[in-house]
Scaffold this motif. Structure first.
Motif, PDB file in Angstrom:
ATOM      1  N   VAL A  69     -25.125  52.651  52.938  1.00  0.00           N
ATOM      2  CA  VAL A  69     -25.779  52.743  51.640  1.00  0.00           C
ATOM      3  C   VAL A  69     -27.291  52.722  51.833  1.00  0.00           C
ATOM      4  O   VAL A  69     -27.812  52.004  52.702  1.00  0.00           O
ATOM      5  CB  VAL A  69     -25.349  51.576  50.720  1.00  0.00           C
ATOM      6  N   THR A  70     -27.997  53.513  51.023  1.00  0.00           N
ATOM      7  CA  THR A  70     -29.470  53.501  51.002  1.00  0.00           C
ATOM      8  C   THR A  70     -29.947  53.087  49.612  1.00  0.00           C
ATOM      9  O   THR A  70     -29.288  53.355  48.602  1.00  0.00           O
ATOM     10  CB  THR A  70     -30.028  54.881  51.354  1.00  0.00           C
ATOM     11  N   ALA A  71     -31.086  52.404  49.557  1.00  0.00           N
ATOM     12  CA  ALA A  71     -31.678  51.943  48.293  1.00  0.00           C
ATOM     13  C   ALA A  71     -33.183  51.787  48.486  1.00  0.00           C
ATOM     14  O   ALA A  71     -33.732  52.101  49.555  1.00  0.00           O
ATOM     15  CB  ALA A  71     -31.041  50.644  47.845  1.00  0.00           C
ATOM     16  N   LYS A  72     -33.838  51.271  47.474  1.00  0.00           N
ATOM     17  CA  LYS A  72     -35.288  51.115  47.557  1.00  0.00           C
ATOM     18  C   LYS A  72     -35.680  50.055  48.579  1.00  0.00           C
ATOM     19  O   LYS A  72     -36.719  50.174  49.237  1.00  0.00           O
ATOM     20  CB  LYS A  72     -35.850  50.756  46.185  1.00  0.00           C
ATOM     21  N   THR A  73     -34.847  49.007  48.694  1.00  0.00           N
ATOM     22  CA  THR A  73     -35.093  47.944  49.669  1.00  0.00           C
ATOM     23  C   THR A  73     -33.814  47.644  50.434  1.00  0.00           C
ATOM     24  O   THR A  73     -32.703  48.011  50.015  1.00  0.00           O
ATOM     25  CB  THR A  73     -35.574  46.667  48.961  1.00  0.00           C
ATOM     26  N   ASP A  80     -25.623  46.703  47.062  1.00  0.00           N
ATOM     27  CA  ASP A  80     -24.868  47.909  46.709  1.00  0.00           C
ATOM     28  C   ASP A  80     -23.741  48.165  47.698  1.00  0.00           C
ATOM     29  O   ASP A  80     -22.662  48.641  47.317  1.00  0.00           O
ATOM     30  CB  ASP A  80     -25.817  49.109  46.665  1.00  0.00           C
ATOM     31  N   GLY A  81     -23.975  47.856  48.980  1.00  0.00           N
ATOM     32  CA  GLY A  81     -22.934  48.041  49.991  1.00  0.00           C
ATOM     33  C   GLY A  81     -21.745  47.121  49.769  1.00  0.00           C
ATOM     34  O   GLY A  81     -20.586  47.522  49.934  1.00  0.00           O
ATOM     35  N   TRP A  82     -22.042  45.879  49.362  1.00  0.00           N
ATOM     36  CA  TRP A  82     -20.949  44.954  49.090  1.00  0.00           C
ATOM     37  C   TRP A  82     -20.124  45.406  47.884  1.00  0.00           C
ATOM     38  O   TRP A  82     -18.896  45.332  47.901  1.00  0.00           O
ATOM     39  CB  TRP A  82     -21.519  43.563  48.834  1.00  0.00           C
ATOM     40  N   LYS A  83     -20.796  45.878  46.842  1.00  0.00           N
ATOM     41  CA  LYS A  83     -20.064  46.353  45.663  1.00  0.00           C
ATOM     42  C   LYS A  83     -19.225  47.582  46.003  1.00  0.00           C
ATOM     43  O   LYS A  83     -18.101  47.735  45.507  1.00  0.00           O
ATOM     44  CB  LYS A  83     -21.037  46.663  44.538  1.00  0.00           C
ATOM     45  N   LEU A  84     -19.787  48.455  46.842  1.00  0.00           N
ATOM     46  CA  LEU A  84     -19.018  49.629  47.267  1.00  0.00           C
ATOM     47  C   LEU A  84     -17.805  49.208  48.085  1.00  0.00           C
ATOM     48  O   LEU A  84     -16.704  49.771  47.935  1.00  0.00           O
ATOM     49  CB  LEU A  84     -19.912  50.564  48.077  1.00  0.00           C
ATOM     50  N   ALA A  85     -17.971  48.191  48.954  1.00  0.00           N
ATOM     51  CA  ALA A  85     -16.843  47.707  49.754  1.00  0.00           C
ATOM     52  C   ALA A  85     -15.767  47.105  48.854  1.00  0.00           C
ATOM     53  O   ALA A  85     -14.565  47.290  49.094  1.00  0.00           O
ATOM     54  CB  ALA A  85     -17.331  46.671  50.763  1.00  0.00           C
ATOM     55  N   GLU A  86     -16.170  46.386  47.809  1.00  0.00           N
ATOM     56  CA  GLU A  86     -15.199  45.818  46.879  1.00  0.00           C
ATOM     57  C   GLU A  86     -14.411  46.920  46.179  1.00  0.00           C
ATOM     58  O   GLU A  86     -13.184  46.818  46.003  1.00  0.00           O
ATOM     59  CB  GLU A  86     -15.917  44.942  45.853  1.00  0.00           C
ATOM     60  N   LYS A  87     -15.107  47.986  45.781  1.00  0.00           N
ATOM     61  CA  LYS A  87     -14.439  49.092  45.107  1.00  0.00           C
ATOM     62  C   LYS A  87     -13.468  49.806  46.047  1.00  0.00           C
ATOM     63  O   LYS A  87     -12.343  50.156  45.653  1.00  0.00           O
ATOM     64  CB  LYS A  87     -15.487  50.065  44.569  1.00  0.00           C
ATOM     65  N   GLU A  88     -13.892  50.024  47.306  1.00  0.00           N
ATOM     66  CA  GLU A  88     -13.026  50.694  48.274  1.00  0.00           C
ATOM     67  C   GLU A  88     -11.814  49.818  48.619  1.00  0.00           C
ATOM     68  O   GLU A  88     -10.700  50.317  48.797  1.00  0.00           O
ATOM     69  CB  GLU A  88     -13.815  51.028  49.541  1.00  0.00           C
ATOM     70  N   ALA A  89     -12.036  48.495  48.731  1.00  0.00           N
ATOM     71  CA  ALA A  89     -10.922  47.592  49.025  1.00  0.00           C
ATOM     72  C   ALA A  89      -9.916  47.577  47.887  1.00  0.00           C
ATOM     73  O   ALA A  89      -8.702  47.539  48.115  1.00  0.00           O
ATOM     74  CB  ALA A  89     -11.455  46.186  49.290  1.00  0.00           C
ATOM     75  N   VAL A 110     -16.861  37.893  50.678  1.00  0.00           N
ATOM     76  CA  VAL A 110     -16.981  39.109  51.476  1.00  0.00           C
ATOM     77  C   VAL A 110     -17.171  38.691  52.931  1.00  0.00           C
ATOM     78  O   VAL A 110     -18.067  37.904  53.255  1.00  0.00           O
ATOM     79  CB  VAL A 110     -18.167  39.979  51.020  1.00  0.00           C
ATOM     80  N   VAL A 111     -16.305  39.185  53.810  1.00  0.00           N
ATOM     81  CA  VAL A 111     -16.341  38.844  55.229  1.00  0.00           C
ATOM     82  C   VAL A 111     -17.132  39.928  55.967  1.00  0.00           C
ATOM     83  O   VAL A 111     -16.811  41.114  55.871  1.00  0.00           O
ATOM     84  CB  VAL A 111     -14.922  38.721  55.807  1.00  0.00           C
ATOM     85  N   ILE A 112     -18.162  39.513  56.682  1.00  0.00           N
ATOM     86  CA  ILE A 112     -19.015  40.449  57.415  1.00  0.00           C
ATOM     87  C   ILE A 112     -18.518  40.574  58.844  1.00  0.00           C
ATOM     88  O   ILE A 112     -18.509  39.601  59.603  1.00  0.00           O
ATOM     89  CB  ILE A 112     -20.484  39.980  57.398  1.00  0.00           C
ATOM     90  N   GLY A 113     -18.068  41.765  59.187  1.00  0.00           N
ATOM     91  CA  GLY A 113     -17.680  42.033  60.561  1.00  0.00           C
ATOM     92  C   GLY A 113     -18.878  42.418  61.404  1.00  0.00           C
ATOM     93  O   GLY A 113     -19.246  41.737  62.365  1.00  0.00           O
ATOM     94  N   GLN A 114     -19.512  43.511  61.036  1.00  0.00           N
ATOM     95  CA  GLN A 114     -20.751  43.974  61.677  1.00  0.00           C
ATOM     96  C   GLN A 114     -21.659  44.520  60.581  1.00  0.00           C
ATOM     97  O   GLN A 114     -21.175  45.133  59.623  1.00  0.00           O
ATOM     98  CB  GLN A 114     -20.471  45.066  62.719  1.00  0.00           C
ATOM     99  N   GLU A 115     -22.959  44.310  60.736  1.00  0.00           N
ATOM    100  CA  GLU A 115     -23.890  44.841  59.742  1.00  0.00           C
ATOM    101  C   GLU A 115     -25.244  45.117  60.385  1.00  0.00           C
ATOM    102  O   GLU A 115     -25.656  44.453  61.348  1.00  0.00           O
ATOM    103  CB  GLU A 115     -24.054  43.886  58.565  1.00  0.00           C
ATOM    104  N   GLN A 116     -25.916  46.118  59.852  1.00  0.00           N
ATOM    105  CA  GLN A 116     -27.282  46.483  60.237  1.00  0.00           C
ATOM    106  C   GLN A 116     -28.075  46.687  58.952  1.00  0.00           C
ATOM    107  O   GLN A 116     -27.719  47.519  58.129  1.00  0.00           O
ATOM    108  CB  GLN A 116     -27.294  47.759  61.089  1.00  0.00           C
ATOM    109  N   ARG A 121     -31.876  50.836  54.194  1.00  0.00           N
ATOM    110  CA  ARG A 121     -30.514  51.278  54.512  1.00  0.00           C
ATOM    111  C   ARG A 121     -29.667  50.084  54.967  1.00  0.00           C
ATOM    112  O   ARG A 121     -30.175  49.162  55.604  1.00  0.00           O
ATOM    113  CB  ARG A 121     -30.548  52.343  55.603  1.00  0.00           C
ATOM    114  N   TYR A 122     -28.377  50.143  54.639  1.00  0.00           N
ATOM    115  CA  TYR A 122     -27.442  49.082  55.011  1.00  0.00           C
ATOM    116  C   TYR A 122     -26.166  49.720  55.558  1.00  0.00           C
ATOM    117  O   TYR A 122     -25.488  50.494  54.873  1.00  0.00           O
ATOM    118  CB  TYR A 122     -27.126  48.200  53.807  1.00  0.00           C
TER     119      TYR A 122
END
Length: 423
Positions: A69-73, A80-89, A110-116, A121-122
């Protein structure tokens, strides 16, 4: 360890020297064989082979959700990435279409496996845990009014490279089932870890057994009512290349086929993704079988002696030659002795007897059941033309049974709780 033989100890006659040398070398050979055998036996149950399954908690967990996901910050991109993950799950669970806010209200963590996290960008691999009390009415075992299965022992069989295995080594198919969130399914899976002696009992060969007595013993160790056997066959096109997977859902002591499908993975790195999706689809096959009433425990597994006798009687009728009158063998009249067996201890005795034909089975059962103190006698293994086995519950144990059968003219060998009788 070094073994030194002094030359002085061999200063005897040639016969004595040869005997002493043979004794030394024989002892060393026995010690070596015992050591090697012990190591082999320990190697069959030791080693890093068990994978503990996820706990069947009251929450519903979905893993392996990838977001980019990309955003202003970077912080906003993360939210936004977490909300997208919730929707996909939620979509992965098969939930109905709902606003993101409603889905977020059912998420506990929300369980974080790997993140950058970058400036704008996230990128991450996440897991989402839903509260079963809230989400269970839409997905999983709580959705609708469908039935829930009895406890079913899970034996995941992997066929790869011409070798069939279950828990002998840590395989990817076993890991996929261990990581499966079984709380979201109406099928009550009993998932062994595969460590210790479980790897010796639950093997690929076990799935081809038909003996109900053996299955009753195995299922009793895991408090299960029946067994399901998902089979995965992996065919690699070339090392590191595409992988074709053929998956089948089987269940019961008779290894009954329920359904199957095929999937493809681009490479070894893509194999976990394919197996994770395959587990979900296999679980769907078991769900469908449960909904149609096909996934029911086999009643013959826990059948008593009377049910086995009826089954053996039907087998005898099928084996009897058709169109010919059966050979009538006079049933020996049991000798009833008036003796008090009320205070004698009750024991279970295993009796082997030759059964050249169906009439021999009836004759042996009649003779044993006519012994004073016998409370029950039922065949547990029937072999027409061979040796059959019956289990007898008798007051006074094997000694009383032996004496009574010999009085009827039977030849009895063995002793204790294991006898063999013949005419």
């Amino acid at each position: 360890m070094a073994i030194t033989i002094s030359p002085k100890s061999l200063r005897f006659s040639r016969k004595g020297a040869a005997s002493r040398a043979m004794l030394w070398w024989g002892g060393a050979a026995v010690l070596a064989v015992a050591t090697i055998t012990g190591v082999q036996l320990l190697a069959q149950i030791e080693g890093d082979r068990g994978i503990a399954p996820l706990a069947n908690s009251q929450d519903i967990q979905v893993n392996g959700i990838s977001v980019d996901v990309t955003a202003k910050t970077g912080a906003q991109a993360r939210i936004d990435g977490w909300k997208l993950a919730e929707k996909e799950a939620w979509k992965k669970l098969g939930g109905p279409d709902m606003p993101v806010e409603s889905i977020d209200a059912m998420v506990t963590s929300v369980v974080i496996g790997q993140e950058q996290v970058g400036p704008k960008r996230y990128i991450a691999t996440l897991g989402v845990i839903f509260d079963k009390a809230k989400a269970g009415q839409y997905v999983g075992a709580g959705a609708g009014s469908g039935p829930r299965s009895a406890p079913l022992l899970l034996i995941p069989v992997l066929d790869s490279g011409g070798v069939r295995q279950v828990f002998e080594v840590r395989g990817p198919w076993q890991r996929a089932w261990a990581e499966f969130q079984a709380a979201a399914s109406p099928v009550d899976y009993v998932r062994p870890t595969g460590s210790g002696g479980e790897s010796l009992i639950l093997t690929a060969g076990q799935t081809s057994r038909r003996s109900r007595l053996w299955w009753r013993t195995v299922l009793g160790q895991f408090d299960a009512s029946d067994v399901v056997m998902p089979v995965a066959r992996l065919e690699r096109q070339w090392p590191g290349g595409p992988i074709k997977g053929t998956f089948t859902a089987r269940y019961g002591p008779d290894n009954k086929f329920l359904g199957g499908f095929t999937m493809d993975a681009a490479s070894e790195q893509d194999l976990p993704r394919m197996l994770e999706q395959a587990v979900t689809r296999v679980d769907g096959l078991y769900r469908d079988a449960l909904a149609t009433g096909e996934l029911r425990p086999d009643p013959s597994i826990n059948a008593g002696g009377e049910a086995l006798d009826r089954a053996f009687a039907e087998l005898r009728e099928k084996l009897m030659p058709k169109g010919e009158a059966p050979v009538v063998v006079p049933t020996p009249i049991p000798v009833i002795r008036t003796e008090d067996v009320s205070g004698a201890p009750v024991e279970t005795v295993t009796v082997q007897f030759a059964t050249p034909d169906a009439a021999a089975v009836d004759a042996a059962l009649a003779a044993v059941r006519g012994v004073p103190g016998v409370q029950g006698a039922a065949t547990v293994s029937l072999a027409i033309g061979g040796t059959s086995v019956m289990r007898v519950t008798v007051s006074g144990g094997g000694e009383r049974l032996t004496g009574a059968l010999r009085g009827q003219g039977w030849k009895v060998s063995g002793g204790g709780t294991s006898l063999r009788i013949s005419r």
